[in-house]
Scaffold this active site. Structure first.
Site, PDB file in Angstrom:
ATOM      1  CG  ASP A 142      58.848  18.839 -16.480  1.00 56.71           C
ATOM      2  OD1 ASP A 142      59.256  17.673 -16.404  1.00 56.71           O
ATOM      3  OD2 ASP A 142      58.669  19.433 -17.573  1.00 56.71           O
TER       4      ASP A 142
ATOM      5  CG  HIS B  29      56.194  18.887 -19.873  1.00 62.28           C
ATOM      6  ND1 HIS B  29      57.476  18.521 -20.166  1.00 62.28           N
ATOM      7  CD2 HIS B  29      55.599  19.163 -21.051  1.00 62.28           C
ATOM      8  CE1 HIS B  29      57.658  18.561 -21.475  1.00 62.28           C
ATOM      9  NE2 HIS B  29      56.530  18.951 -22.039  1.00 62.28           N
TER      10      HIS B  29
END
Ligand code: XLS
Ligand code: MG
Length: 346
Positions: free
Chosen positions: A54, A51
């Site tokens: 992330d 993501h």
């Protein structure tokens, strides 16, 4: 005959999850990114999916320049470890701005936020060396049917996809359909919807799909059929294998855990369509059971990969001639048994 595919595997940092659910706290300690990276390598995975947050933690608090700088640093880090970034996905369902959805929010400012954040995701992906942007459209739907117009929402989704396609001429948008959860009804519930909306965009060739087994099952569909359908269009660009026991909350069980035969048929579909030959990865979007002890933290990933590879062998050794003869004879009773015997083994 084409050479058999050497599958390559991928996992996301969220798949090392800590056991929290809507009814209770976590049951395992959080692991660091470095720990996850080392674990992924040890398990023989070659790629990681991200993501946006992330890749760049606390992304909302950082300037655009800082975000790109950190993405560059991550790329160096991954290169050093020999790990590829498969895709980046904007996490549009967490932010306060996306409480009513992102691209289909009723609030114009919030729609702007969602598009800007998606463009930034594309910039991060470019730094990480991937053109693949995954869109799990988590909150693009309704809790209450009368709260949004389906027609207007379709227009808004096309506008958002167009803005992303325009932002970067290389990016490929990979829609990950799911019919419900967190919403009552989502606007792009199946692969058919994903591929159909692609046709309304400014560059349909760059809009494809990602199939997650559990999401197809939640739509009451057979994921193998979804794979065959997407691949007939040359549009299955990524894959989240896992399992799901019926029409319940999203379970993200290990691949094959609930229904080995459904898993087998997904592998057969991948094999017959040559998934992986253009460099596509097999990702396992699986989570440990909540009861999992810390020392068994990685079993769900290792076991999913083991099951997948065993099923590849089963698909390749399937007695096709015998099956064809039974099909020609319309003897589906024995075809059914042939499949079961093959899966059970001697
Ligand atoms: C949720 C999805 C999500 C996407 C990436 O079910 O798996 O994690 O894969 O945003
Ligand atoms: Mg997924």
């Amino acid at each position: 005959m084409a050479k058999p595919t050497q599958y390559r595997f991928c996992v996301g940092p969220w798949n090392f999850s800590e056991g929290g659910d809507p009814y209770g706290p976590t049951t395992r300690p959080a692991k660091t990114f470095d720990w996850k990276l080392a674990a992924l390598k040890e398990l023989g995975f070659e790629a990681m999916m991200f993501h946006d947050d992330d890749a760049v933690p606390e992304i909302g608090t950082k300037s655009a320049a800082q975000v790109l700088k950190e993405a560059k640093e991550l790329k160096k880090r991954l290169d050093g470890e020999g790990i590829v970034a498969e895709m980046v996905a904007p996490r549009l369902w967490f932010a306060p701005e996306t409480i009513d959805g992102g691209y289909t929010s009723n609030d114009k400012k919030q729609r702007r936020y969602a598009i800007d954040r998606s463009k930034q995701t594309i910039d991060i992906a470019r730094e990480l060396g991937t053109d693949l942007i995954v869109l799990w459209l988590a909150r693009e739907g309704t809790y209450l049917r009368e709260s949004k117009s389906g027609a207007r929402s379709t227009e808004l989704l096309v506008e958002a996809l167009d803005a992303m396609l325009k932002h970067d001429k290389q990016a490929r948008l990979c829609i990950e359909p799911k019919p419900n959860e967190p919403m009552d009804h989502a606007y792009i519930p199946t692969i058919g919807h994903a591929l159909a909306i692609a046709q309304l965009t400014r560059d349909p060739k760059r809009v494809g799909a990602l199939i997650e087994s559990a999401h197809s099952i939640l739509a009451g569909l057979d994921p193998a059929d979804e794979i065959d359908f997407a691949m007939s269009f040359g549009k299955l660009w990524s894959l989240h294998l896992n399992d799901q026991n019926g029409l319940k909350f999203d379970q993200d069980k290990p691949f094959g855990s609930a229904n080995l035969r459904v898993a087998f048929n997904q592998v057969r579909a991948l094999e017959r369509n040559g998934y992986g030959r253009k460099g596509e990865y097999v990702a396992f979007d699986v989570h440990p059971f909540r009861t999992t002890r810390e020392e068994h933290f990685l079993k769900h990933l290792d076991n999913s990969k083991k099951t997948f590879l065993r099923l590849v062998e089963k698909a390749r050794s399937f007695p096709t001639k015998e099956a064809d003869a039974l099909i020609a004879d319309r003897n589906y009773q024995d075809l059914d048994q042939l499949v079961l015997e093959h899966l059970m083994g001697k």
